[in-house]
Design a protein around this motif. Structure first.
Motif, PDB file in Angstrom:
ATOM      1  N   ASP B 454       0.825  -1.209   0.000  1.00 14.24           N
ATOM      2  CA  ASP B 454       0.000   0.000   0.000  1.00 14.24           C
ATOM      3  C   ASP B 454       0.862   1.263   0.000  1.00 14.24           C
ATOM      4  N   GLU B 455       0.193   2.410   0.005  1.00 11.47           N
ATOM      5  CA  GLU B 455       0.877   3.704  -0.170  1.00 11.47           C
ATOM      6  C   GLU B 455       1.904   4.001   0.923  1.00 11.47           C
ATOM      7  N   ASP B 456       1.786   3.356   2.073  1.00 14.00           N
ATOM      8  CA  ASP B 456       2.732   3.617   3.161  1.00 14.00           C
ATOM      9  C   ASP B 456       4.050   2.863   2.994  1.00 14.00           C
ATOM     10  N   THR B 457       4.109   1.993   1.976  1.00  9.30           N
ATOM     11  CA  THR B 457       5.307   1.172   1.815  1.00  9.30           C
ATOM     12  C   THR B 457       6.477   2.002   1.311  1.00  9.30           C
ATOM     13  N   ASN B 458       7.615   1.801   1.924  1.00  2.00           N
ATOM     14  CA  ASN B 458       8.834   2.432   1.469  1.00  2.00           C
ATOM     15  C   ASN B 458       9.564   1.424   0.576  1.00  2.00           C
ATOM     16  N   MET B 459       9.690   1.757  -0.693  1.00  3.84           N
ATOM     17  CA  MET B 459      10.223   0.777  -1.643  1.00  3.84           C
ATOM     18  C   MET B 459      11.712   0.492  -1.399  1.00  3.84           C
ATOM     19  N   VAL B 460      12.433   1.455  -0.844  1.00  2.00           N
ATOM     20  CA  VAL B 460      13.840   1.208  -0.516  1.00  2.00           C
ATOM     21  C   VAL B 460      13.916   0.120   0.560  1.00  2.00           C
ATOM     22  N   ASP B 461      12.977   0.188   1.488  1.00  2.00           N
ATOM     23  CA  ASP B 461      12.945  -0.825   2.548  1.00  2.00           C
ATOM     24  C   ASP B 461      12.553  -2.207   2.023  1.00  2.00           C
ATOM     25  N   VAL B 462      11.679  -2.230   1.023  1.00  4.27           N
ATOM     26  CA  VAL B 462      11.307  -3.512   0.414  1.00  4.27           C
ATOM     27  C   VAL B 462      12.561  -4.165  -0.172  1.00  4.27           C
ATOM     28  N   THR B 463      13.332  -3.371  -0.905  1.00  2.37           N
ATOM     29  CA  THR B 463      14.574  -3.887  -1.500  1.00  2.37           C
ATOM     30  C   THR B 463      15.539  -4.352  -0.417  1.00  2.37           C
ATOM     31  N   ARG B 464      15.636  -3.554   0.635  1.00  2.00           N
ATOM     32  CA  ARG B 464      16.532  -3.896   1.732  1.00  2.00           C
ATOM     33  C   ARG B 464      16.126  -5.236   2.363  1.00  2.00           C
ATOM     34  N   PHE B 465      14.821  -5.414   2.532  1.00  2.00           N
ATOM     35  CA  PHE B 465      14.319  -6.669   3.113  1.00  2.00           C
ATOM     36  C   PHE B 465      14.768  -7.877   2.283  1.00  2.00           C
ATOM     37  N   PHE B 466      14.588  -7.774   0.964  1.00  2.12           N
ATOM     38  CA  PHE B 466      14.919  -8.916   0.115  1.00  2.12           C
ATOM     39  C   PHE B 466      16.426  -9.162   0.057  1.00  2.12           C
ATOM     40  N   LEU B 467      17.207  -8.076  -0.008  1.00  4.42           N
ATOM     41  CA  LEU B 467      18.662  -8.255  -0.044  1.00  4.42           C
ATOM     42  C   LEU B 467      19.151  -8.873   1.263  1.00  4.42           C
ATOM     43  N   ASN B 468      18.550  -8.451   2.354  1.00  3.25           N
ATOM     44  CA  ASN B 468      18.927  -9.022   3.642  1.00  3.25           C
ATOM     45  C   ASN B 468      18.623 -10.521   3.668  1.00  3.25           C
ATOM     46  N   PHE B 469      17.466 -10.874   3.133  1.00  5.24           N
ATOM     47  CA  PHE B 469      17.101 -12.297   3.044  1.00  5.24           C
ATOM     48  C   PHE B 469      18.168 -13.058   2.257  1.00  5.24           C
ATOM     49  N   LEU B 470      18.585 -12.473   1.136  1.00  6.28           N
ATOM     50  CA  LEU B 470      19.524 -13.189   0.264  1.00  6.28           C
ATOM     51  C   LEU B 470      20.938 -13.261   0.833  1.00  6.28           C
ATOM     52  N   THR B 471      21.354 -12.269   1.651  1.00  3.83           N
ATOM     53  CA  THR B 471      22.699 -12.382   2.237  1.00  3.83           C
ATOM     54  C   THR B 471      22.766 -13.622   3.126  1.00  3.83           C
ATOM     55  N   ASN B 472      21.631 -13.991   3.689  1.00  2.00           N
ATOM     56  CA  ASN B 472      21.612 -15.193   4.529  1.00  2.00           C
ATOM     57  C   ASN B 472      21.374 -16.456   3.720  1.00  2.00           C
ATOM     58  N   GLU B 473      20.756 -16.321   2.565  1.00  2.00           N
ATOM     59  CA  GLU B 473      20.311 -17.511   1.844  1.00  2.00           C
ATOM     60  C   GLU B 473      21.136 -17.853   0.607  1.00  2.00           C
ATOM     61  N   SER B 474      21.992 -16.956   0.176  1.00  6.26           N
ATOM     62  CA  SER B 474      22.930 -17.329  -0.888  1.00  6.26           C
ATOM     63  C   SER B 474      23.790 -18.453  -0.328  1.00  6.26           C
ATOM     64  N   CYS B 475      24.262 -19.352  -1.172  1.00  5.96           N
ATOM     65  CA  CYS B 475      25.113 -20.407  -0.625  1.00  5.96           C
ATOM     66  C   CYS B 475      26.465 -19.842  -0.241  1.00  5.96           C
ATOM     67  N   GLY B 476      26.857 -18.725  -0.874  1.00  2.00           N
ATOM     68  CA  GLY B 476      28.117 -18.085  -0.529  1.00  2.00           C
ATOM     69  C   GLY B 476      29.297 -18.592  -1.337  1.00  2.00           C
ATOM     70  N   LYS B 477      29.018 -19.393  -2.353  1.00  3.11           N
ATOM     71  CA  LYS B 477      30.132 -19.970  -3.105  1.00  3.11           C
ATOM     72  C   LYS B 477      30.790 -18.963  -4.051  1.00  3.11           C
ATOM     73  N   CYS B 478      30.000 -18.291  -4.882  1.00  2.00           N
ATOM     74  CA  CYS B 478      30.640 -17.451  -5.894  1.00  2.00           C
ATOM     75  C   CYS B 478      30.682 -15.979  -5.482  1.00  2.00           C
ATOM     76  N   VAL B 479      31.712 -15.307  -5.969  1.00  2.00           N
ATOM     77  CA  VAL B 479      32.016 -13.953  -5.518  1.00  2.00           C
ATOM     78  C   VAL B 479      30.944 -12.923  -5.908  1.00  2.00           C
ATOM     79  N   PRO B 480      30.519 -12.880  -7.176  1.00  2.00           N
ATOM     80  CA  PRO B 480      29.580 -11.813  -7.541  1.00  2.00           C
ATOM     81  C   PRO B 480      28.301 -11.868  -6.702  1.00  2.00           C
ATOM     82  N   CYS B 481      27.843 -13.077  -6.366  1.00  2.00           N
ATOM     83  CA  CYS B 481      26.626 -13.208  -5.579  1.00  2.00           C
ATOM     84  C   CYS B 481      26.903 -12.862  -4.118  1.00  2.00           C
ATOM     85  N   ARG B 482      27.822 -13.607  -3.499  1.00  2.00           N
ATOM     86  CA  ARG B 482      28.071 -13.402  -2.063  1.00  2.00           C
ATOM     87  C   ARG B 482      28.501 -11.968  -1.766  1.00  2.00           C
TER      88      ARG B 482
END
Lengths: 194, 553
Positions: B454-482
């Motif tokens: 909804d209109e109260d959503t901060n889209m920068v925070d949405v991106t931050r949420f997903f990136l935070n999820f992925l820092t924990n969920e990437s396997c961490g093997k390859c450099v560009p991803c990790r």
């Protein structure tokens, strides 16, 4: 062994079926930088510094030379503006962890990478996995492994195995592309302050 | 259970099951899906059992604990057959009244039926409730009609007739051809034509081939696959066996979650029952075709849903993706041809075989056929599992089915595909649900998780949420991803905290280009998609945060 003809940087190169682009290039004296590759170990494809551009059946793709198998009539470019940009960024990302590693500094000069681009988080490890894989594949001891995942991933010696195997081996130490002392440190830590 | 040895015996068994059933006998179908159970539906189920016992109605009334009905927002849900009366938000206290008034007295209890919050109109039946009536529930609709632990109830709905038809009336090539003609596209995220994948696996050299159900569903906000698989496991299994027949595989794997005990249990029961009836195992239905299935559980890592990581996991190794320069359909598990499809993709197969590719392609858009399951959540009135034909506009999903945005707020964006997906602004809400249309807008359907913002959503925070999820969920093997995700998260966090600097956006774009081009697997390649789509449509929010050193939204 059937011969495969491909083109690397405009040169005709002969290769055998089953070879990777990196092996074909090396056999022809064409240099592709690597950080996680070792000829005694299974190709790993983790550092991505060996990224090259291939063109097959009219389609262009960026691939890791150390794992991509050669094909008849494959056209490979080992340098381009985009490839250089990728390598520069990979080096900058790694230099945040190991700013003084010679292997990285030499490449950084070649690709104009700025070692201060990203905030330092010096862990000295670039996760190439050479020590881990050498111990598993060549020594078959598994005394060192990766723990955790994502950005928390790190290498760790297994005290129970390392205390028996490592002091007389240490063959993984000189493989480390950043600093041989790094492995010694992690090993000591595992053994004396678990 | 008797073993079935031919197509005729299967039909006889089916007739036998149907003849013992009285279509007018009342049946109370109680949703035992995850959402409703969490809301206390296990107590509602017990209350019904006690009440029926108390009134000695055991012979006159059936009680059925079913899979997810879909309308999670209004759970606990129950449906009373044969009238198909829907009661919502049912409590154990309502039970005696429901049994006496509705089940026996055939009267509708007004306070338990759905009331449209906008019009005040009441609706007693699924066919009248806007959430249900605007859907096309070919896959999920059977959930309320069967007990997932009863193969007989699946057979009563015509189950395994597509398998029988495939084995006895069609050659493997004809089955493959039908799936290709139906243009069934993979529902796991890629949208790759399933028929072409099957064909690659079929034609790949080697005797030993595998077929796999990807039931991992690790994406945050995606819960439709487990709703379908838990509620109707045989529909997925039947699809898998048909696929195995077409591909020439005799070994299947189901890869699913360790943390959904109900799902695991229902799959285990389904496999045992199918085997006992001779629908699985050696000489299926007496056709000479052999096929076995093993279940493998994940260890709770998001990336193990990536096809090559999943296959390594089945081999007993770390679930780390491997380079796929040779397709897994040619060289997958133990380097054997391995055809992996998602739960929903497999569940589509029986209906295509039964009703034909012509029927199937009459549903959907030009290049996206059939229906799609959607997990609808976020700032939406009706959270739940939704199934619509491709071509339904996002506006219809949000407003007609989803009931709009709660608390009188305005819609800001719709996010598809979770941490590797993208957000579409309100102005593009008339876009039809379609693999290619949405991908063009930078918000690929993914597996079908749809977040409404909804209109109260901060889209920068949405991106931050997903990136935070992925820092924990990437396997961490390859450099560009990790390392790429690590730095992108740092920069986005700075921007969202008002510490952004000039040049940050350009740096983000530079990192995302490298991660997208050079990462080893799809996780790294698409990790920056939420970032890129929010930069595409909501760049001003990033810029404002940087310039004004604060958050504007």
């Amino acid at each position: 062994m059937s011969e495969i003809l491909l083109q690397i940087d405009g040169r005709e190169v002969e290769a055998r079926k089953g070879m990777t682009i990196l092996e074909a290039a090396q056999s022809a004296g064409i240099f592709i930088p690597t950080l996680c590759h070792h000829e005694k170990l299974e190709a790993y494809g983790a550092c991505r510094i060996c990224t090259v551009e291939v063109e097959a059946r009219g389609r262009k793709n960026l691939v890791a030379a150390c794992v991509y198998p050669v094909e008849q009539n494959l056209v490979v470019r080992t340098r381009s503006e985009k490839i250089d940009r990728i390598r520069k960024m990979i080096l900058e990302l790694l230099l945040a962890h190991a700013p003084d590693a010679f292997a990285l500094q030499d490449l950084a000069k070649e690709y104009g990478a700025d070692k201060d681009r990203f905030e330092k988080e010096a862990s000295f490890c670039i996760h190439c996995g050479l020590c881990v894989r050498y111990c598993a594949e060549v020594k078959k001891k598994n005394a060192v492994g990766f723990v955790d995942r994502g950005t928390r991933r790190e290498i760790s010696f297994i005290p129970e195995i390392a205390s028996k195997e490592c002091w007389n081996c240490k063959e993984c130490f000189p493989l480390c592309p950043t600093e041989a002392l790094q492995a010694a440190f992690v090993l000591t830590k595992a053994l004396f302050s678990p | 259970m008797p073993r079935i040895n031919s197509a005729t015996e299967l039909e006889e068994l089916r007739k036998g099951i149907l003849s013992k059933r009285d279509p007018n006998k009342p049946c109370i179908a109680i949703c035992a899906g995850t959402g409703c159970l969490a809301l206390g539906n296990d107590r509602v189920i017990s209350a019904f059992e006690e009440e029926v016992k108390k009134q000695t109605l055991e012979a006159k009334v059936d009680i059925r604990a079913t899979g997810c009905h879909g309308f999670c927002e209004k759970g606990p849900n129950i449906i009373i057959y044969p009238e198909e009366i829907c009661y919502i938000e049912v409590t154990p206290e309502d039970v005696p009244e429901i049994v006496s008034q509705t089940v026996l007295g055939k009267e509708v209890i007004d306070r338990l039926i759905y009331t449209d919050p906008n019009t005040g109109e009441k609706a007693a039946h699924q066919s009248e409730i806007p959430f249900y009536k605007n859907q096309m529930r070919h896959l999920i609709g059977n959930n309320s009609k069967i007990d997932p632990k009863s193969i007989d109830e699946y057979l009563a709905l015509g189950g395994y007739s597509a398998l029988s038809k495939s084995l006895f009336e069609m050659s493997p090539e004809q089955v493959l051809e039908e799936i290709k003609k139906a243009n069934l596209r993979g529902r796991g995220g890629g949208g790759f034509p399933a028929g072409l994948k099957w064909e690659t696996a079929r034609n790949a050299p080697g005797e030993e081939k595998y077929v796999i159900v990807n039931g991992h569903e690790g994406e945050p906000g995606a819960f439709m696959d487990r709703a379908l698989f838990t509620g109707n496991p045989h529909s997925v299994l039947e699809g898998l066996i048909i696929g195995a027949y077409a591909i020439g595989s005799h070994q299947g794997f189901i890869y699913t979650r360790h943390d959904s005990p109900q799902l695991r249990n229902n799959i285990a029961v389904a496999l045992t029952q199918a085997e006992e009836y001779g629908l699985l195992g050696e000489n299926i239905l007496g056709s000479g075709f052999n096929f076995n299935v093993e279940v493998h559980l994940d260890i709770g890592i998001f990336v193990s849903g990536e096809s090559s990581a999943l296959m390594r996991s089945i081999e007993g190794k770390n679930p780390e993706p491997r380079p796929k320069y040779i397709r897994t359909s040619v060289s997958g598990i133990w380097e054997k041809p391995s055809n992996l499809n998602n739960v929903e993709t497999w569940a589509n197969v029986p209906q295509i075989i039964n009703r034909g590719s012509e029927w199937y392609t009459s549903i959907g858009t030009e290049r996206s056929k059939g229906t799609k399951l959607i997990s609808l959540s976020g700032n939406i009135v009706n959270t739940g599992v939704v199934e619509v034909p491709f071509g339904t506009t996002l506006r219809e999903i949000v407003y007609d089915i989803g009931g709009g945005i709660p608390n009188g707020k305005k819609l800001k964006a719709v996010h598809f595909g979770g941490p590797m997906g993208g957000s579409i602004p309100e102005s593009l809400l008339d876009t039809p649900l379609d693999f290619d249309e949405l991908a063009k807008l930078g918000a690929p359907i993914g597996a079908g998780g749809m977040f409404v913002l909804d209109e109260d959503t901060n889209m920068v925070d949405v991106t931050r949420f997903f990136l935070n999820f992925l820092t924990n969920e990437s396997c961490g093997k390859c450099v560009p991803c990790r390392e790429g995700i690590r730095q992108m998260l740092k920069i986005v966090t700075n921007i969202s905290e008002g510490k952004g600097r000039e040049g940050d956006i350009e740096l983000l774009e530079e990192i995302s280009e490298v991660a997208g081009a050079a990462s080893l697997c799809a996780l790294g390649k698409t990790a920056s998609d939420p970032l890129l789509s929010t930069l595409r449509y909501f760049r001003d929010e990033y810029e404002a945060n940087i310039k004004e050193k604060k958050c504007r939204a």
